[in-house]
Motif scaffolding. Structure first.
Motif, PDB file in Angstrom:
ATOM      1  N   GLY A   1      37.441 -38.761 -14.575  1.00 31.93           N
ATOM      2  CA  GLY A   1      37.233 -40.060 -14.931  1.00 31.93           C
ATOM      3  C   GLY A   1      38.465 -40.876 -14.999  1.00 31.93           C
ATOM      4  N   LEU A   2      39.209 -40.884 -16.358  1.00 34.09           N
ATOM      5  CA  LEU A   2      40.457 -41.723 -16.501  1.00 34.09           C
ATOM      6  C   LEU A   2      41.551 -41.291 -15.676  1.00 34.09           C
ATOM      7  N   LEU A   3      41.694 -39.808 -15.532  1.00 34.86           N
ATOM      8  CA  LEU A   3      43.035 -39.443 -14.631  1.00 34.86           C
ATOM      9  C   LEU A   3      42.678 -39.888 -13.457  1.00 34.86           C
ATOM     10  N   ALA A   4      41.410 -39.794 -12.853  1.00 34.96           N
ATOM     11  CA  ALA A   4      41.356 -40.134 -11.366  1.00 34.96           C
ATOM     12  C   ALA A   4      41.469 -41.478 -11.199  1.00 34.96           C
ATOM     13  N   ASN A   5      41.007 -42.490 -12.312  1.00 33.13           N
ATOM     14  CA  ASN A   5      41.044 -43.866 -12.284  1.00 33.13           C
ATOM     15  C   ASN A   5      42.369 -44.320 -12.263  1.00 33.13           C
TER      16      ASN A   5
ATOM     17  N   LYS B   1      57.268 -35.380 -26.326  1.00 29.34           N
ATOM     18  CA  LYS B   1      56.527 -35.941 -25.320  1.00 29.34           C
ATOM     19  C   LYS B   1      55.142 -36.099 -25.666  1.00 29.34           C
ATOM     20  N   VAL B   2      54.625 -35.112 -26.285  1.00 27.31           N
ATOM     21  CA  VAL B   2      53.218 -35.397 -26.930  1.00 27.31           C
ATOM     22  C   VAL B   2      53.082 -36.226 -28.124  1.00 27.31           C
TER      23      VAL B   2
ATOM     24  N   LEU C   1      47.456 -34.405 -21.368  1.00 28.93           N
ATOM     25  CA  LEU C   1      47.317 -34.630 -20.014  1.00 28.93           C
ATOM     26  C   LEU C   1      47.794 -35.979 -19.934  1.00 28.93           C
ATOM     27  N   MET C   2      47.489 -36.993 -20.770  1.00 25.24           N
ATOM     28  CA  MET C   2      48.140 -38.383 -20.604  1.00 25.24           C
ATOM     29  C   MET C   2      49.491 -38.431 -20.718  1.00 25.24           C
ATOM     30  N   ALA C   3      50.045 -37.351 -21.686  1.00 26.46           N
ATOM     31  CA  ALA C   3      51.562 -37.509 -21.913  1.00 26.46           C
ATOM     32  C   ALA C   3      52.187 -36.860 -20.589  1.00 26.46           C
ATOM     33  N   TYR C   4      51.949 -35.980 -19.853  1.00 25.85           N
ATOM     34  CA  TYR C   4      52.408 -35.383 -18.845  1.00 25.85           C
ATOM     35  C   TYR C   4      52.392 -35.775 -17.540  1.00 25.85           C
ATOM     36  N   LEU C   5      51.099 -36.556 -17.189  1.00 30.85           N
ATOM     37  CA  LEU C   5      50.647 -37.012 -15.977  1.00 30.85           C
ATOM     38  C   LEU C   5      50.809 -38.651 -15.673  1.00 30.85           C
ATOM     39  N   LYS C   6      51.270 -38.743 -14.403  1.00 25.91           N
ATOM     40  CA  LYS C   6      51.550 -40.435 -14.187  1.00 25.91           C
ATOM     41  C   LYS C   6      50.842 -40.446 -12.870  1.00 25.91           C
ATOM     42  N   THR C   7      50.566 -41.736 -12.284  1.00 21.71           N
ATOM     43  CA  THR C   7      50.024 -42.268 -11.193  1.00 21.71           C
ATOM     44  C   THR C   7      50.784 -41.389 -10.168  1.00 21.71           C
ATOM     45  N   GLY C   8      49.697 -41.127  -9.109  1.00 23.46           N
ATOM     46  CA  GLY C   8      50.450 -40.027  -7.982  1.00 23.46           C
ATOM     47  C   GLY C   8      50.780 -38.589  -8.161  1.00 23.46           C
ATOM     48  N   ASP C   9      50.709 -38.217  -9.521  1.00 18.73           N
ATOM     49  CA  ASP C   9      50.628 -36.734  -9.922  1.00 18.73           C
ATOM     50  C   ASP C   9      49.506 -35.906  -9.541  1.00 18.73           C
ATOM     51  N   HIS C  10      49.595 -34.732  -9.660  1.00 21.15           N
ATOM     52  CA  HIS C  10      48.406 -33.960  -9.361  1.00 21.15           C
ATOM     53  C   HIS C  10      48.455 -32.722 -10.594  1.00 21.15           C
TER      54      HIS C  10
ATOM     55  N   GLN D   1      51.619 -43.664 -29.220  1.00 27.79           N
ATOM     56  CA  GLN D   1      51.329 -44.777 -28.279  1.00 27.79           C
ATOM     57  C   GLN D   1      49.871 -45.269 -28.214  1.00 27.79           C
ATOM     58  N   MET D   2      49.121 -44.096 -28.167  1.00 26.32           N
ATOM     59  CA  MET D   2      47.654 -44.219 -28.126  1.00 26.32           C
ATOM     60  C   MET D   2      47.009 -44.448 -29.315  1.00 26.32           C
TER      61      MET D   2
END
Ligand SMILES: *Cc1c(COP(=O)(O)O)cnc(C)c1O
Length: 415
Positions: free
Chosen positions: A143-147, A254-255, A117-126, A261-262
């Motif tokens: 939580g995190l994704l919404a933040n 990507k994954v 989820l963190m790999a494929y989504l960025k701010t502004g995505d849905h 990175q994390m």
């Protein structure tokens, strides 16, 4: 400078190549699970791969240090977090289970949910997520994704191609799936959802923990497949581990990049336990599938029971999808009691069981019973299953003994 010096492990591989024939597609699952990820006599001849623990990986020269760093996604051992022989063996086994080409191992099944989820989504995505999703996956979305400014819409898991297409927005990047759903066992029409998602350029992720190898994600349009290896692969309730399997190099990178990175990592000792579990998984799974169906059918004959939530039963509302897409089932299912019974009745029933532990997780050798009413969150569909609900996991105990225990449990219900 001549030929670049080689990493000494690489050298060992060249001088002593793997001599254990890898499995091939024509072989049956049990055969492939017995032969995948083995080194043969290379690793001193012991049948199981050793546990390679380590942070530092020594290099034969300064130049090698520079050369290998460029190639860290191709199984060149550069540092503990880049993985080692124990990881590679398990990665190969997981690819055999799910029919993928590359696999990233992480410390828990939940990390296998959050990393892609963190790999494929960025701010502004849905993101689109089924309403029946595993609870902690809902938590990271809210939580995190919404933040981070990523919006999630929860959808009715049973909708088809046109309805999913209607929910896809210009900024939708991920269509997440899980089939059957946690606790409620709705099946999803994955090929139909994948068609709609791919037509709009979205990546399809699936939590395939229930399906394991009974559902082949990449044959049904999934791009990124998630497994809690904690469950049937581990198989003995003593290890937490997750895998993210992909079928293209692009998805793998990507994954793998996001996991790196994390700082995600899977402990080699845990990988070794999962490897050991995988060898016997085909046999355990078949046995548990059979026992699970027998107990589920027995529950269906009982007057105290309103409904059994098991995709492998003809009474399941989407049983046709099950027979179309699945090769079999696992031994996790739900039981809905008649509406007259209270929570106190359900608790008394569960507390009276002697062979069923009360606890989270599943896929081990031991049976479990868990009250699920109150643990089900729904925002797009109803959470009302019509009665008190429990989730049953059937282990390797004798099925007659299990049914006898459940029978005395049902006898505690008021008449
Ligand atoms: C258990 C589970 C997970 C998470 O696995 P852990 O190793 O416990 O973090 C993910 N998805 C599903 C469907 C699960 O049942």
């Amino acid at each position: 400078m001549g030929i670049a010096p080689r990493n000494h492990q690489a050298e060992e591989r060249l001088t002593m190549p793997d001599d254990h024939a890898p499995p091939h597609k024509a072989q049956a699952f049990a055969t492939r699970m017995s032969h995948a990820g083995r080194a043969g006599t290379r690793a001193h001849g012991f049948v199981n791969p050793p546990v390679h623990r380590g942070s530092t990986v020594l290099m034969p020269s300064a130049q090698a240090r520079r050369d290998f760093a460029k190639d860290r996604f191709n199984r060149v051992m550069t540092y503990g977090t880049a993985g080692g022989p124990t990881h590679y063996a398990l990665e190969d086994v997981i690819c055999e289970i799910e029919g993928g080409t590359r696999c990233v191992l992480v410390g828990t099944g939940l990390a296998a949910v959050t990393v892609p989820l963190m790999a494929y989504l960025k701010t502004g995505d849905h993101c689109l997520m089924p309403d029946s999703v595993y609870g902690p996956a809902r938590n990271i979305a809210n939580g995190l994704l919404a933040n981070y400014g990523i919006a999630t819409t929860f959808y009715d898991p049973t909708i088809g191609e046109a309805e999913i297409a209607a929910l896809i927005q210009p900024n939708t990047k991920v269509v997440y799936t899980e089939s059957p759903g946690s606790h409620t066992f709705e099946l999803q029409d994955i090929p139909a959802i994948a068609r709609a998602a791919h037509a709009r350029g979205c990546t399809v992720m699936m939590d395939n923990t229930w399906g394991i190898h009974n559902f082949m994600p990449f044959e049904h349009g999934v791009d990124v497949s998630i497994q809690a290896l904690t469950k049937y692969v581990g198989g003995h309730s003593d290890v937490l581990l997750g895998s993210i399997t992909t079928n293209t190099e692009e998805d793998y990178l990507k994954v793998r990049t996001a996991a790196g990175q994390m700082g995600h990592f899977a402990a080699p000792d845990d990988c070794w336990l999962a490897l050991r579990g995988a060898r016997t998984m085909p046999v355990r799974l078949k046995h548990q599938e059979r026992s699970g169906l027998e107990v589920a059918r027995w529950f269906e004959t009982r007057a105290e029971v309103q409904r059994v939530l098991h995709p492998g039963l003809p009474s399941h509302p989407q049983h046709a999808l099950f027979t179309r897409d699945f090769r079999g089932s696992c031994s996790l299912f739900g039981v809905v009691l008649q509406p007259a019974y209270t929570e106190a009745d359900l608790f008394r029933l569960i507390d009276s069981l002697t062979l069923f532990g009360i606890g989270a997780s599943w896929g081990g050798y031991e049976s479990l019973a868990l009250p699920t009413t109150g643990f089900i969150t729904r925002t797009a569909t109803s959470d009302d299953l019509g009665g008190q609900t429990m989730r049953i996991h059937i282990g390797l105990e004798d099925v007659g003994d299990l049914i006898a225990d459940l029978e005395q449990g049902l006898a505690t219900l008021p008449r």
